[in-house]
Scaffold this active site. Structure first.
Site: not given
Ligand SMILES: Cc1ncc(COP(=O)(O)O)c(C=O)c1O
Length: 294
Positions: A36, A150, A182, A206
């Site tokens: 997603y 993702k 994270e 991510l």
């Molecule tokens: C596990 C995880 N890490 C980091 C992020 C942040 O990513 P982004 O800045 O691309 O939204 C998300 C976003 O939903 C996430 O689900």
């Protein structure tokens, strides 16, 4: 509240949420077999859409699922969906699963993917969270080793987010073998000696689009940026800690595990980067305009 009349996209059609139906044999439902994206939209303008579409391709490659659309086709579909919503600041959710098939772990041959998109009002952080920062808890990162994809298999992240909620916190910051990875749905950055330090993008986190934006902005405003592994001790004694995500933008952490973090207020480096971030968005939001971060 669910709005049954909200227009969503499913397998080539725009239709009302109440009419959007997927088989119980969909591999997304049976196995969490899909990927997603979430794309922020300000004033009907998608923010960093090419970055999100590139990451979508990376996730699809990682689970060996062919991309059903070109970047141009995705752009057209996303803009059409955005145009059908009655609100202008949005968060587009887009999901692709390996389709509907008899239950069997191995990939089903020749099955079309299920493609679903919806767009909800952008869930801006509350003004209070921007001005005062947020509380987090910490936990050991026990998820799988492909956190760079993702995927919709989010049970590990769901349990971690609930842990935060159970403790009146907004996020759970994760450490794997003493290393900061994270948080359950955001990236984590720290500030040391006036510079921004971020964990390197690898299979344990991510590759956040907002993480990249925050580092780009930090460099643009003249801050030193260091991308390297961060130990738990270093994170816990940092001058500042931030969360970054497409819907949270950047938020300062001011409480950890029930105790104040630093001096308990968003730090000066956060304030500089938050302001610069707001200026770079295609359309300023009311919440940001009202927040007194100077
Ligand atoms: C596990 C995880 N890490 C980091 C992020 C942040 O990513 P982004 O800045 O691309 O939204 C998300 C976003 O939903 C996430 O689900």
């Amino acid at each position: 509240m669910l709005n049954p009349d909200q227009i969503v996209y499913l397998n080539g059609e725009f239709l009302a949420l109440a009419d959007a139906r997927v088989s119980v044999l969909d591999r997304g439902f049976i196995y969490g077999d899909g990927v997603y994206e979430v794309i922020p939209v300000y004033g009907r303008q998608p923010f960093r859409m090419p970055h999100h579409l590139r990451r979508l391709q990376y996730s699809l490659d990682g689970i060996r699922l062919a991309n059903p659309h070109t970047e141009g086709e995705w752009e057209t579909l996303v803009r059409e969906l955005v145009g059908k919503q009655p609100f202008s600041d949005q968060a587009v959710y887009l999901q692709i699963t390996r389709g509907v098939a008899k239950r069997d772990h191995a990939f089903p041959p020749g099955v079309p993917p299920t493609i679903f998109m919806m767009s909800n009002p952008f869930p801006f952080p509350a003004r209070e969270q921007i001005e005062n920062g947020v509380a987090v808890v910490t936990a050991e990162d026990n998820r799988w080793h492909r956190c760079d994809l993702k995927t919709i298999s989010l049970l590990g992240n769901v349990l971690m987010r609930q842990l935060a909620v159970d403790h009146n916190a907004v996020e759970t910051v994760l450490f794997r073998d003493d290393r900061l990875t994270e948080a359950s749905a955001s990236n984590v950055l720290i500030v040391k000696h006036g510079g921004v330090v971020a964990p390197p993008k690898d299979h344990l986190m991510l590759p956040g689009i907002t993480y990249d934006a925050a580092l780009e902005i930090a460099r643009a405003v003249g801050l030193p940026v260091d991308v390297r592994p961060i130990t738990r001790r270093e994170a816990m004694s940092a001058d500042e800690m931030w969360l970054s995500s497409s819907t949270r933008e950047v938020l300062a952490v001011t409480r950890i595990d029930g105790a104040p973090f630093g001096d308990g207020k968003p730090g000066p480096v956060f304030r500089a980067v938050w302001k610069a971030f707001q200026e770079r968005k295609p359309h300023p939001s009311d919440v940001a305009a009202q927040a007194t971060i100077r």
